[in-house]
Design an enzyme around this catalytic site. Structure first.
Site, PDB file in Angstrom:
ATOM      1  N   HIS A  20       0.825  -1.214   0.000  1.00  0.00           N
ATOM      2  CA  HIS A  20       0.000   0.000   0.000  1.00  0.00           C
ATOM      3  C   HIS A  20       0.859   1.264   0.000  1.00  0.00           C
ATOM      4  O   HIS A  20       0.487   2.285   0.560  1.00  0.00           O
ATOM      5  CB  HIS A  20      -0.996  -0.015   1.168  1.00  0.00           C
ATOM      6  CG  HIS A  20      -2.096  -1.000   0.928  1.00  0.00           C
ATOM      7  ND1 HIS A  20      -3.264  -0.672   0.288  1.00  0.00           N
ATOM      8  CD2 HIS A  20      -2.169  -2.324   1.184  1.00  0.00           C
ATOM      9  CE1 HIS A  20      -4.020  -1.764   0.183  1.00  0.00           C
ATOM     10  NE2 HIS A  20      -3.376  -2.782   0.719  1.00  0.00           N
ATOM     11  N   ASP A 167       1.657  -3.964  -9.411  1.00  0.00           N
ATOM     12  CA  ASP A 167       1.527  -5.298  -9.998  1.00  0.00           C
ATOM     13  C   ASP A 167       1.977  -5.310 -11.456  1.00  0.00           C
ATOM     14  O   ASP A 167       2.648  -6.233 -11.917  1.00  0.00           O
ATOM     15  CB  ASP A 167       0.071  -5.776  -9.918  1.00  0.00           C
ATOM     16  CG  ASP A 167      -0.489  -5.621  -8.524  1.00  0.00           C
ATOM     17  OD1 ASP A 167       0.308  -5.609  -7.572  1.00  0.00           O
ATOM     18  OD2 ASP A 167      -1.717  -5.503  -8.384  1.00  0.00           O
ATOM     19  N   TYR A 217     -10.252  -1.786  -0.233  1.00  0.00           N
ATOM     20  CA  TYR A 217      -9.074  -1.226  -0.903  1.00  0.00           C
ATOM     21  C   TYR A 217      -9.311   0.234  -1.318  1.00  0.00           C
ATOM     22  O   TYR A 217      -8.508   1.116  -1.016  1.00  0.00           O
ATOM     23  CB  TYR A 217      -8.718  -2.074  -2.129  1.00  0.00           C
ATOM     24  CG  TYR A 217      -7.445  -1.638  -2.808  1.00  0.00           C
ATOM     25  CD1 TYR A 217      -6.233  -2.251  -2.532  1.00  0.00           C
ATOM     26  CD2 TYR A 217      -7.451  -0.583  -3.723  1.00  0.00           C
ATOM     27  CE1 TYR A 217      -5.060  -1.838  -3.142  1.00  0.00           C
ATOM     28  CE2 TYR A 217      -6.290  -0.154  -4.333  1.00  0.00           C
ATOM     29  CZ  TYR A 217      -5.103  -0.789  -4.045  1.00  0.00           C
ATOM     30  OH  TYR A 217      -3.943  -0.363  -4.642  1.00  0.00           O
TER      31      TYR A 217
HETATM   32  C1  GLA Z   1      -2.907  -4.505  -4.944  1.00  0.00           C
HETATM   33  C2  GLA Z   1      -2.858  -3.370  -5.950  1.00  0.00           C
HETATM   34  C3  GLA Z   1      -1.486  -2.714  -5.958  1.00  0.00           C
HETATM   35  C4  GLA Z   1      -1.020  -2.353  -4.563  1.00  0.00           C
HETATM   36  C5  GLA Z   1      -1.222  -3.527  -3.599  1.00  0.00           C
HETATM   37  C6  GLA Z   1      -0.950  -3.158  -2.166  1.00  0.00           C
HETATM   38  O1  GLA Z   1      -2.083  -5.553  -5.352  1.00  0.00           O
HETATM   39  O2  GLA Z   1      -3.175  -3.832  -7.233  1.00  0.00           O
HETATM   40  O3  GLA Z   1      -1.505  -1.582  -6.800  1.00  0.00           O
HETATM   41  O4  GLA Z   1      -1.646  -1.196  -4.107  1.00  0.00           O
HETATM   42  O5  GLA Z   1      -2.546  -4.048  -3.668  1.00  0.00           O
HETATM   43  O6  GLA Z   1       0.392  -2.928  -1.976  1.00  0.00           O
END
Ligand code: GLA
Length: 356
Positions: A20, A167, A217
């Protein structure tokens, strides 16, 4: 020469540490894994009177979709990713052709290993190459940073998950034996050797599937935006610990997680550079505690999974990815066998075209 048929692979990812932080201009340390999504693309022979068509088949789900190349409309589930990628590639000026797509995945959905980025990235590589000269994109058809940003727009605007770039960058820039220290304030990516030397990284499923669009989220993301607004900064990277201490709750907890997590990424890079895995294990535990107590994105099922890994002798364990379920990462010393129902993960190559 355009290709009539090709295949692209997009890997999932494990984020070693730095959770995050991406949408907060912070630091993270992910790596691409061997498991991912494969998209086989074949130039289509189907021509509707309205124009070229994309036909997609999700082999694992036994579900299909078809839509006009020139007019992808919003949809739900995996179809939103395919339509979004086609729309965003088209908008960015990539030449596209009608195609049959066969999609196969090895990353369990909702596991925290980013099946969605693996899917987006594989789709982008396959469609851009099929519409271009059939070649791997780097330096030619495809700018990887542009593709990462394009995939992130797919998640934000087509899927409704306000995720960051973590990601997609991990999936596109991953390399064997390498973790990537990403600075999200500059988008600099520094390769850091991840030579495990007998140590093992494993994922244990919490049994709880998470979905970014419907979990907390997006709420966490807006809490961070609110904290920035109150502090008068563009991102939490610019916030000082003293200023964060003045924030009202729960914003103070959220922002202090982000600041502490950035420090832990720096310490983890130093630990990897000196092959100090016990220190890395302690950092994984500290990251998890902060995600649980400050960011408040753990669940009873995730806690039980972390405890199971510790009981099995893990040197460190923490939730990975967006939270609210998904998998837990555990680090095991060479002489400590991980539980048999874990998936061992290793840094592997980033997204690429494969023969087929
Ligand atoms: C998910 C999101 C990423 C990131 C993570 C937390 O994987 O797709 O962009 O924010 O959560 O680190």
């Amino acid at each position: 020469m355009p290709a009539e048929r090709l295949c692209a692979f997009g890997p999932g990812r494990v984020n070693l540490i730095g959770e995050h932080t991406d949408y907060n201009g912070g630091l993270a340390l992910p790596f691409a894994i061997a498991e991912g999504v494969t998209v086989q693309a074949e130039a289509s022979t189907t021509h509707s009177p309205l124009g070229d068509v994309i036909e997609a088949y999700a082999c694992d789900l036994d579900e299909s979709d078809d839509f006009l190349l020139a007019d992808p409309r919003p949809a739900e589930g995996w179809r939103a990713f395919v339509r979004g990628v086609v729309a965003e590639l088209g908008r960015a000026g990539y030449p596209l052709r009608g195609a049959n797509l066969q999609i196969r995945g090895e990353v369990p959905q909702g596991s925290g290993l980013s099946s969605s980025a693996a899917l987006e990235v594989a789709l982008c590589l396959a469609l851009a190459a099929l519409g271009g000269d059939g070649k791997e994109g780097v330096g030619g058809v495809l700018d990887r940073m542009e593709i990462a940003q394009l995939c992130s727009r797919v998640e934000n605007d087509w899927v409704g998950a306000h995720t960051g770039l973590l990601d997609q960058l991990a999936s596109l820039y991953g390399a064997p034996d390498t973790a990537l220290c990403i600075d999200f304030s500059t988008l600099d990516i520094e390769p850091v050797p991840l030579l495990l030397d007998g140590w093992r990284l494993v994922i244990l499923d919490s049994g709880e599937v998470h979905a970014h669009a419907s979990s907390g989220y997006n709420e966490r993301r807006s809490e961070c935006a609110k904290a920035c607004e109150l502090l008068g900064v563009d991102s939490l990277r610019q916030a000082s610990p003293a200023a964060v201490a003045q924030l009202p709750e729960p914003l103070q907890k959220r922002a202090s997680h982000v600041l502490g997590e950035n420090d832990r990424v720096r310490e983890a890079v130093a630990a990897l550079r000196s092959s100090d895995f016990p220190t890395l294990g302690g950092l994984l535990d500290a990251s998890h505690e902060s995600l649980r107590d400050r960011y408040q994105i753990s669940t009873p099922a995730v806690e039980a999974t972390v405890q199971r890994l510790h009981r099995a002798g893990a040197s460190g364990a923490r939730l990975v990815g967006g939270g609210f379920g998904g998998g837990v990462l555990g680090l095991f010393a060479p002489d400590v066998p991980p539980p048999p129902d874990t998936l061992e993960v290793r840094p592997g190559p980033g997204a690429h075209l494969i023969e087929g």
